[in-house]
Design a protein around this motif. Sequence first.
Motif, mmCIF file in Angstrom:
data_model
loop_
_atom_site.group_PDB
_atom_site.id
_atom_site.type_symbol
_atom_site.label_atom_id
_atom_site.label_comp_id
_atom_site.label_asym_id
_atom_site.label_seq_id
_atom_site.Cartn_x
_atom_site.Cartn_y
_atom_site.Cartn_z
ATOM 1 N N ILE A 69 -8.621 -2.858 8.597
ATOM 2 C CA ILE A 69 -9.224 -1.533 8.400
ATOM 3 C C ILE A 69 -8.164 -0.450 8.578
ATOM 4 C CG2 ILE A 69 -10.801 0.156 9.453
ATOM 5 C CD1 ILE A 69 -12.717 -2.255 9.969
ATOM 6 N N ASP A 70 -7.352 -0.591 9.626
ATOM 7 C CA ASP A 70 -6.288 0.384 9.873
ATOM 8 C C ASP A 70 -5.289 0.416 8.722
ATOM 9 O OD1 ASP A 70 -7.538 0.831 12.291
ATOM 10 O OD2 ASP A 70 -6.010 -0.185 13.494
ATOM 11 N N VAL A 71 -4.914 -0.749 8.231
ATOM 12 C CA VAL A 71 -3.974 -0.831 7.106
ATOM 13 C C VAL A 71 -4.603 -0.210 5.862
ATOM 14 C CG1 VAL A 71 -2.770 -2.414 5.543
ATOM 15 C CG2 VAL A 71 -2.720 -2.825 8.005
ATOM 16 N N SER A 72 -5.862 -0.510 5.619
ATOM 17 C CA SER A 72 -6.564 0.039 4.459
ATOM 18 C C SER A 72 -6.608 1.557 4.504
ATOM 19 C CB SER A 72 -7.983 -0.532 4.395
ATOM 20 O OG SER A 72 -8.688 0.019 3.320
ATOM 21 N N SER A 73 -6.886 2.117 5.669
ATOM 22 C CA SER A 73 -6.927 3.575 5.814
ATOM 23 C C SER A 73 -5.564 4.185 5.530
ATOM 24 C CB SER A 73 -7.383 3.961 7.222
ATOM 25 O OG SER A 73 -8.711 3.575 7.418
ATOM 26 N N ARG A 74 -4.515 3.551 6.008
ATOM 27 C CA ARG A 74 -3.155 4.050 5.774
ATOM 28 C C ARG A 74 -2.797 3.976 4.294
ATOM 29 N NH1 ARG A 74 0.305 3.404 10.914
ATOM 30 N NH2 ARG A 74 2.028 3.540 9.448
ATOM 31 N N MET A 75 -3.203 2.888 3.653
ATOM 32 C CA MET A 75 -2.923 2.736 2.221
ATOM 33 C C MET A 75 -3.667 3.810 1.429
ATOM 34 S SD MET A 75 -0.807 0.147 1.728
ATOM 35 C CE MET A 75 -1.019 -0.179 0.001
ATOM 36 N N ALA A 76 -4.917 4.032 1.765
ATOM 37 C CA ALA A 76 -5.714 5.050 1.066
ATOM 38 C C ALA A 76 -5.083 6.428 1.233
ATOM 39 C CB ALA A 76 -7.150 5.049 1.592
ATOM 40 N N GLU A 77 -4.625 6.727 2.426
ATOM 41 C CA GLU A 77 -3.991 8.019 2.687
ATOM 42 C C GLU A 77 -2.711 8.165 1.853
ATOM 43 O OE1 GLU A 77 -1.782 10.159 6.392
ATOM 44 O OE2 GLU A 77 -3.688 9.167 6.823
#
Length: 100
Positions: A69-77
């Motif tokens: 989830i943390d990685v996904s949020s960073r990628m989206a940002e």
Amino acid sequence: MTTLLRRELGDVLRERRRAQGRTLREVSATASVSLGYLSEVERGEKEASSELLASICGALELPLSQVLIDVSSRMAESEGLAPTVTLPVPSNDVVSASAA
């Protein structure tokens, strides 16, 4: 510049390890991963297999799902997308949705 998944994953793992005040040596020993390989994963130089990632997360006592989830949020940002929002839902309630 394209954001690489392995770099974001490594950054998240490193940040979580440091937040716990743990060394690479401690985590590598607990995860049964060589110190050098763990270092390369954290620097985004190596792709971690799912088994290795599960072992590292276990050593850090982190749910793999939370790391992703943390990685996904960073990628989206990094892609200029709005961050995902997680809404808490009590486990005893049934939630359903309809597209109709």
